[in-house]
Design a protein around this motif. Structure first.
Motif, PDB file in Angstrom:
ATOM      1  N   PHE A 270       8.468  -1.614  -7.693  1.00  0.00           N
ATOM      2  CA  PHE A 270       8.098  -1.238  -9.056  1.00  0.00           C
ATOM      3  C   PHE A 270       6.625  -1.522  -9.332  1.00  0.00           C
ATOM      4  CE2 PHE A 270      12.680  -1.825 -10.855  1.00  0.00           C
ATOM      5  CZ  PHE A 270      13.075  -0.715 -10.139  1.00  0.00           C
ATOM      6  N   LEU A 271       6.154  -2.674  -8.843  1.00  0.00           N
ATOM      7  CA  LEU A 271       4.756  -3.050  -9.068  1.00  0.00           C
ATOM      8  C   LEU A 271       3.812  -2.081  -8.374  1.00  0.00           C
ATOM      9  CD1 LEU A 271       2.799  -5.277 -10.189  1.00  0.00           C
ATOM     10  CD2 LEU A 271       2.948  -6.338  -7.943  1.00  0.00           C
ATOM     11  N   GLY A 272       4.120  -1.739  -7.118  1.00  0.00           N
ATOM     12  CA  GLY A 272       3.255  -0.837  -6.372  1.00  0.00           C
ATOM     13  C   GLY A 272       3.175   0.541  -6.997  1.00  0.00           C
TER      14      GLY A 272
ATOM     15  N   LEU B 194       0.811  -1.215   0.000  1.00  0.00           N
ATOM     16  CA  LEU B 194       0.000   0.000   0.000  1.00  0.00           C
ATOM     17  C   LEU B 194       0.849   1.272   0.000  1.00  0.00           C
ATOM     18  CD1 LEU B 194      -3.138  -0.625   2.245  1.00  0.00           C
ATOM     19  CD2 LEU B 194      -2.868  -0.816  -0.220  1.00  0.00           C
ATOM     20  N   ILE B 195       2.038   1.226   0.583  1.00  0.00           N
ATOM     21  CA  ILE B 195       2.880   2.429   0.565  1.00  0.00           C
ATOM     22  C   ILE B 195       3.353   2.742  -0.857  1.00  0.00           C
ATOM     23  CG2 ILE B 195       5.101   3.401   1.297  1.00  0.00           C
ATOM     24  CD1 ILE B 195       4.612   2.235   4.045  1.00  0.00           C
ATOM     25  N   PRO B 196       3.909   1.774  -1.622  1.00  0.00           N
ATOM     26  CA  PRO B 196       4.241   2.082  -3.020  1.00  0.00           C
ATOM     27  C   PRO B 196       3.025   2.455  -3.860  1.00  0.00           C
ATOM     28  CG  PRO B 196       5.380   0.089  -2.313  1.00  0.00           C
ATOM     29  CD  PRO B 196       4.398   0.431  -1.234  1.00  0.00           C
ATOM     30  N   ILE B 197       1.878   1.772  -3.632  1.00  0.00           N
ATOM     31  CA  ILE B 197       0.674   2.104  -4.400  1.00  0.00           C
ATOM     32  C   ILE B 197       0.213   3.519  -4.065  1.00  0.00           C
ATOM     33  CG2 ILE B 197      -1.785   1.584  -4.677  1.00  0.00           C
ATOM     34  CD1 ILE B 197      -1.101  -1.363  -4.414  1.00  0.00           C
ATOM     35  N   GLY B 198       0.215   3.863  -2.764  1.00  0.00           N
ATOM     36  CA  GLY B 198      -0.193   5.203  -2.364  1.00  0.00           C
ATOM     37  C   GLY B 198       0.709   6.277  -2.948  1.00  0.00           C
ATOM     38  N   MET B 199       2.017   6.035  -2.927  1.00  0.00           N
ATOM     39  CA  MET B 199       2.947   7.010  -3.502  1.00  0.00           C
ATOM     40  C   MET B 199       2.778   7.098  -5.020  1.00  0.00           C
ATOM     41  SD  MET B 199       4.619   8.717  -1.346  1.00  0.00           S
ATOM     42  CE  MET B 199       5.719   9.461  -2.546  1.00  0.00           C
ATOM     43  N   GLY B 200       2.529   5.969  -5.653  1.00  0.00           N
ATOM     44  CA  GLY B 200       2.282   5.981  -7.096  1.00  0.00           C
ATOM     45  C   GLY B 200       1.050   6.788  -7.435  1.00  0.00           C
ATOM     46  N   CYS B 201       0.011   6.653  -6.603  1.00  0.00           N
ATOM     47  CA  CYS B 201      -1.223   7.419  -6.799  1.00  0.00           C
ATOM     48  C   CYS B 201      -0.955   8.913  -6.657  1.00  0.00           C
ATOM     49  CB  CYS B 201      -2.273   6.959  -5.789  1.00  0.00           C
ATOM     50  SG  CYS B 201      -3.806   7.897  -5.812  1.00  0.00           S
ATOM     51  N   ILE B 202      -0.192   9.292  -5.639  1.00  0.00           N
ATOM     52  CA  ILE B 202       0.116  10.713  -5.412  1.00  0.00           C
ATOM     53  C   ILE B 202       0.939  11.267  -6.568  1.00  0.00           C
ATOM     54  CG2 ILE B 202       1.384  12.314  -3.932  1.00  0.00           C
ATOM     55  CD1 ILE B 202       0.643  10.445  -1.563  1.00  0.00           C
TER      56      ILE B 202
ATOM     57  N   GLY C 242       7.688   9.765 -18.272  1.00  0.00           N
ATOM     58  CA  GLY C 242       8.078   9.844 -16.871  1.00  0.00           C
ATOM     59  C   GLY C 242       8.588   8.499 -16.384  1.00  0.00           C
ATOM     60  N   PHE C 243       9.240   8.499 -15.221  1.00  0.00           N
ATOM     61  CA  PHE C 243       9.890   7.257 -14.775  1.00  0.00           C
ATOM     62  C   PHE C 243       8.872   6.170 -14.435  1.00  0.00           C
ATOM     63  CE2 PHE C 243       9.173   9.053 -10.550  1.00  0.00           C
ATOM     64  CZ  PHE C 243       9.024   7.943  -9.728  1.00  0.00           C
ATOM     65  N   ILE C 244       7.696   6.531 -13.917  1.00  0.00           N
ATOM     66  CA  ILE C 244       6.695   5.499 -13.638  1.00  0.00           C
ATOM     67  C   ILE C 244       6.082   4.983 -14.941  1.00  0.00           C
ATOM     68  CG2 ILE C 244       4.490   5.009 -12.512  1.00  0.00           C
ATOM     69  CD1 ILE C 244       5.211   6.810 -10.279  1.00  0.00           C
ATOM     70  N   LYS C 245       5.995   5.849 -15.943  1.00  0.00           N
ATOM     71  CA  LYS C 245       5.542   5.409 -17.261  1.00  0.00           C
ATOM     72  C   LYS C 245       6.463   4.316 -17.796  1.00  0.00           C
ATOM     73  CE  LYS C 245       3.242   5.820 -21.238  1.00  0.00           C
ATOM     74  NZ  LYS C 245       1.824   5.474 -21.396  1.00  0.00           N
ATOM     75  N   VAL C 246       7.762   4.493 -17.568  1.00  0.00           N
ATOM     76  CA  VAL C 246       8.734   3.481 -18.003  1.00  0.00           C
ATOM     77  C   VAL C 246       8.571   2.201 -17.185  1.00  0.00           C
ATOM     78  CG1 VAL C 246      11.189   2.937 -18.209  1.00  0.00           C
ATOM     79  CG2 VAL C 246      10.371   5.231 -18.772  1.00  0.00           C
ATOM     80  N   LEU C 247       8.394   2.348 -15.859  1.00  0.00           N
ATOM     81  CA  LEU C 247       8.225   1.181 -14.999  1.00  0.00           C
ATOM     82  C   LEU C 247       6.989   0.382 -15.380  1.00  0.00           C
ATOM     83  CD1 LEU C 247       9.049   2.559 -11.416  1.00  0.00           C
ATOM     84  CD2 LEU C 247      10.500   1.191 -12.920  1.00  0.00           C
ATOM     85  N   PHE C 248       5.948   1.078 -15.838  1.00  0.00           N
ATOM     86  CA  PHE C 248       4.683   0.400 -16.135  1.00  0.00           C
ATOM     87  C   PHE C 248       4.833  -0.608 -17.271  1.00  0.00           C
ATOM     88  CE2 PHE C 248       0.329  -0.084 -17.637  1.00  0.00           C
ATOM     89  CZ  PHE C 248      -0.332  -0.247 -16.425  1.00  0.00           C
TER      90      PHE C 248
ATOM     91  N   ILE D 283      -9.071  -2.233 -10.262  1.00  0.00           N
ATOM     92  CA  ILE D 283      -9.077  -3.665  -9.936  1.00  0.00           C
ATOM     93  C   ILE D 283      -7.910  -4.008  -9.017  1.00  0.00           C
ATOM     94  CG2 ILE D 283      -8.704  -5.967 -10.923  1.00  0.00           C
ATOM     95  CD1 ILE D 283     -10.419  -5.098 -13.304  1.00  0.00           C
ATOM     96  N   ALA D 284      -6.738  -3.473  -9.301  1.00  0.00           N
ATOM     97  CA  ALA D 284      -5.575  -3.755  -8.454  1.00  0.00           C
ATOM     98  C   ALA D 284      -5.764  -3.200  -7.052  1.00  0.00           C
ATOM     99  CB  ALA D 284      -4.324  -3.169  -9.095  1.00  0.00           C
ATOM    100  N   VAL D 285      -6.286  -1.985  -6.959  1.00  0.00           N
ATOM    101  CA  VAL D 285      -6.515  -1.391  -5.641  1.00  0.00           C
ATOM    102  C   VAL D 285      -7.537  -2.207  -4.859  1.00  0.00           C
ATOM    103  CG1 VAL D 285      -7.479   0.610  -4.448  1.00  0.00           C
ATOM    104  CG2 VAL D 285      -5.852   0.938  -6.302  1.00  0.00           C
TER     105      VAL D 285
END
Length: 403
Positions: free
Chosen positions: A281-283, A55-63, A83-89, A183-185
């Motif tokens: 990375f997943l979160g 939940l911490i990585p997911i919450g930070m990803g959401c922010i 962006g870097f999360i776009k690359v991670l996705f 769905i993931a959340v």
């Protein structure tokens, strides 16, 4: 003077305030709301201890993904740079992260309780009932104006009932990637809420006498059996359901690395370093799909409600099958509480089964017995995922041709 005013105006348009106010092109008040949702996820993880590793990585990803004009989870139009999360996705788009998670889970899992008591495999299978119930429920909800779930989305929602976040992500990325965030959340939220959701259902469906049932001690399982098991499971999967082999194969590879005893370094890496890196990375990637533009909708509410129903039915399915098994074979009773561990939230669901059992009888230790259906639930959810991935596209093509 006009140039100075224009300069200040352009500067103001690049601030987050302009984005949240909807003045800038990339942003709205919805982004601010989703950032607050991200802070709520952080609160639940840090203060309440609900699945903090996820939940911490997911919450930070959401922010991060909802900060206007930052383009952290998108593409900057000024230079076309992602962006870097776009690359991670990309790791989710390719189905890589869920598979690596399964590899780590396999390396951390002891299938000994399942091998020692094979009939608990049925309890893990029964707990997957919630998957197909939620699938049907999603199709029924499609008749409500504002909700449009086709068969692919319904299958992705259904997998929430297995309480297996990586499997839900894997199936959704294949069938309905636009719905990945909600769905993931939902999947990870209900995994985190296992200690709250399951006990009332378990107590409602069992008597105090049933909760006090003490089971026979599990027989010792040899090293050879533990080595043969992952090879046998993968072989059967390859023969009967190849579409489930990416998840099952990774799970069994990780488990074989654990049990064979000759590649301890690799097993340790899967359990720790690899698992931790992929979880981060997943979160972040999952959280990035909680952008206001796609997350704030009536469909998201429907997904959260269906996820709750699916999880509840999955829990009930395992408990009820255990009661049926006791009626068929009363000489070897099963404590029905371990049936609830058939959902894939390992090992939390098994711990909840043991805790509820000890509330009825402090001397009743069910943890190892509950691990049998718990680990079989991981296999069951992966098999269900394979069935959905292999059948739904063909069914949709048949439906489209008929129309």
């Amino acid at each position: 003077m006009n140039a100075i005013i224009e300069g200040f105006r352009n500067l103001a348009m690049t601030t987050g305030i302009a984005g949240f106010a909807g003045i800038a092109e990339d942003g709205s008040i919805g982004n601010l709301f989703m950032i607050l949702v991200g802070f709520v996820l952080l609160y639940l993880a840090i203060k309440k201890g609900f699945e903090p590793l996820l939940l911490i990585p997911i919450g930070m990803g959401c922010i991060l993904s909802n900060i206007p004009l930052a383009y952290i989870a998108g593409v900057d139009p000024s230079n076309n740079a992602p962006g870097f999360i776009k690359v991670l996705f990309t790791g989710i788009d390719l189905g890589l992260f869920p598979v690596l998670i399964f590899m780590g889970v396999g390396a951390m899992t002891d299938f000994g309780p399942l091998i020692a008591n094979p009939k608990t495999l049925l309890l893990g299978a029964a707990a997957q009932l919630g998957i197909f119930t939620a699938l049907i429920g999603a199709l029924v909800l499609s008749f409500i104006p504002g909700i449009n779930f086709d068969l692919a989305v319904a299958g992705s929602i259904g997998i929430i009932g297995g309480a297996d976040g990586p499997t839900a992500i894997y199936v959704t990325s294949r069938l309905a990637p636009d719905y990945l965030g909600s769905i993931a959340v939902a999947a990870y939220s209900y995994m985190a809420l296992v200690p709250i959701i399951q006990p009332p259902i378990m107590k409602l469906l069992t008597t105090e006498k049933e909760r006090k049932i003490k089971m026979e001690q599990l027989r010792p399982v040899s090293k050879l059996e533990k080595i043969i098991f992952p090879v046998m499971v993968l072989t059967l999967c390859a023969i009967l359901l190849p579409s489930a082999c990416p998840l099952i194969g990774a799970l069994m590879f990780g488990n074989l690395a654990r049990e064979c005893g000759v590649i301890n370094r690799l097993s340790d890496t899967m359990q720790n370093a690899l698992m931790n890196i992929v979880t981060i990375f997943l979160g972040l990637s999952v959280g990035s799909k909680m952008a206001a533009s796609s997350f704030l909708s009536l469909e998201t509410i429907g997904i959260l409600l269906l996820g709750m129903v699916a999880f509840g039915i999955g829990t009930a399915g395992g408990v009820l099958l255990a009661k049926i098994m006791n009626a068929v074979d009363p000489k070897h009773p099963i404590n029905p509480l371990i049936g609830s561990a058939g959902v894939s939230a390992v090992p939390m669901a098994a711990r909840v089964s043991s805790k509820v059992g000890q509330e009825a009888d402090p001397q009743n230790f069910l943890l190892m017995h509950a691990m049998g259906p718990n680990v079989s639930g991981v296999i069951g959810s992966a098999v269900a995922a394979g069935v959905l991935i292999s059948t739904i596209p063909d069914m949709m093509n048949v439906i489209a041709a008929a129309i």
